[in-house]
Enzyme design. Structure first.
Site, PDB file in Angstrom:
ATOM      1  CB  ILE A 140      -0.985   0.029   1.186  1.00 19.03           C
ATOM      2  CG1 ILE A 140      -0.255   0.000   2.534  1.00 19.03           C
ATOM      3  CG2 ILE A 140      -1.972  -1.102   1.102  1.00 19.03           C
ATOM      4  CD1 ILE A 140      -1.196   0.105   3.747  1.00 19.03           C
ATOM      5  CG  ASP A 141      -0.028   4.264  -2.717  1.00 14.47           C
ATOM      6  OD1 ASP A 141       0.690   3.471  -3.362  1.00 14.47           O
ATOM      7  OD2 ASP A 141      -1.080   4.751  -3.160  1.00 14.47           O
ATOM      8  CE  LYS A 142       7.009   8.718   3.222  1.00 16.53           C
ATOM      9  NZ  LYS A 142       8.055   9.676   2.768  1.00 16.53           N
ATOM     10  CB  THR A 144      -2.326   4.289   1.854  1.00 17.34           C
ATOM     11  OG1 THR A 144      -2.587   5.097   0.715  1.00 17.34           O
ATOM     12  CG2 THR A 144      -3.561   3.458   2.158  1.00 17.34           C
ATOM     13  NE  ARG A 246      -2.837   8.290  -4.217  1.00 13.07           N
ATOM     14  CZ  ARG A 246      -1.518   8.474  -4.145  1.00 13.07           C
ATOM     15  NH1 ARG A 246      -0.703   7.437  -3.972  1.00 13.07           N
ATOM     16  NH2 ARG A 246      -0.999   9.681  -4.258  1.00 13.07           N
TER      17      ARG A 246
END
Length: 326
Positions: A140-142, A144, A246
């Site tokens: 998962i994104d930084k 998030t 996103r």
């Protein structure tokens, strides 16, 4: 020493892609792993090294796949307290906070979840993936937060990778978006490809890229004279593409609160609640949280589902919005 496996193509198997053939013959290897082995020159096709995963095969073809020994880790440990939700001999479920990257990359090789895992127990992580990503099955994104799964051995890693590739993993996210979606519930289906304008971003496409499916439903809408229009949305993924939620929200014209990469410009509200305005302008992450993670345990075969609550910085924003609605 490499583990080498030899296959001879049967007549009923000809005209298949070689990556599909190997995936059917060896169920313990995910298709992604097979693709990487091919691209890295670890597959011989009739004694010649093959680097094309889409190569069509013929009857009587000989295929030799070499599975290399894992590379030794040279990553620095990082003293970071992991929020471990569940752990057994095969896997770890972590509730990741926003602000920390999943794995080392240019610009940050030391302060990541992987480095924290090395510090926690460097000897209990799968080693079949990228040497900078031991144990990492998905990301998962930084900026998030939420649940991630880490594999502690190679067999578990392969099994979970197959579940992800077959889209049988349950992944539910909560997010706060600008505006409101119409219809309030539905399914977004597009391709997702790298942006032609910014290589660090992705974009929705109707003609190229990887197929992506996001199911969404609106949980709450906040709208009055003292607040901007915002909607609390829940998304359930059928696929897991880079920046999928996103990109899909941006595709609908409703970017996620705090998302600086996929943001849209919004008019400021003159009479906006001061506390809410401060919370929104000071938010240093996107309002996106991986709430639910469900899968079949690779060893026991048990269906496992884990859930996590919104972190405090996001819950405060919701509480302020709800109070403004009263």
């Amino acid at each position: 020493m490499n583990n080498k496996i030899k296959y001879i193509v049967e007549s009923k198997e000809e005209n298949q892609r070689i990556d599909i053939f190997l995936n059917k013959r060896n169920k313990e290897l995910s298709r992604t792993r097979i693709k990487n082995l091919i691209l890295n020159g670890n597959v011989k096709y009739n004694n010649d090294i093959l680097t094309d995963p889409s190569k069509k095969i013929n009857a009587e073809d000989q295929i030799l796949i070499s599975i290399p020994e894992p590379k030794k880790l040279s990553l620095k440990p990082y003293k970071f307290k992991l929020d471990i939700v569940f752990e057994d001999d095969d896997l770890i479920i972590i509730n990741k906070p926003a602000g920390i990257a999943m794995h080392p990359a240019p610009g940050n090789y030391d302060n990541t979840i992987v480095n924290a895992l090395i510090s926690y127990d460097k000897n209990s992580l799968s080693t079949i993936g990228d040497e900078l990503r031991p144990g990492i099955v998905h990301r998962i994104d930084k900026d998030t937060s939420g649940l991630i799964i880490v594999a502690k051995n190679n067999k578990t890693h392969e099994n979970l990778s197959i579940q992800f590739n077959e889209h049988t993993i349950t992944r539910v996210y909560q997010l706060l978006i600008w505006g409101k979606i119409r219809p309030s519930k539905g399914k977004i289906e597009t391709y997702i490809t790298r942006s032609s304008k910014n290589r660090q971003m992705m974009e929705a496409s109707l003609t190229k890229g990887k197929w992506a499916i996001t199911n969404y439903q609106t949980l709450e809408v906040f709208e009055n004279e003292n607040t901007p229009t915002l909607s609390l949305v829940e998304c359930k993924l059928e696929t897991g593409r880079t920046h999928q939620i996103r990109v899909h929200m941006n595709y609908l014209g409703n970017s996620i609160l705090g998302d600086t990469k996929y943001k849209k410009k919004y008019k400021s509200i003159k009479n906006i609640d001061k506390q809410l305005n401060n919370l929104i302008t000071s938010l240093d992450r996107q309002f996106l949280h991986a709430k639910t993670l469900g899968f079949i345990h690779p060893k026991s075969g048990e269906e496992m589902v884990f859930s996590s609550i919104l972190p405090q910085e996001l819950e405060i924003i919701l509480k302020t919005l709800r109070n403004a609605e009263k």
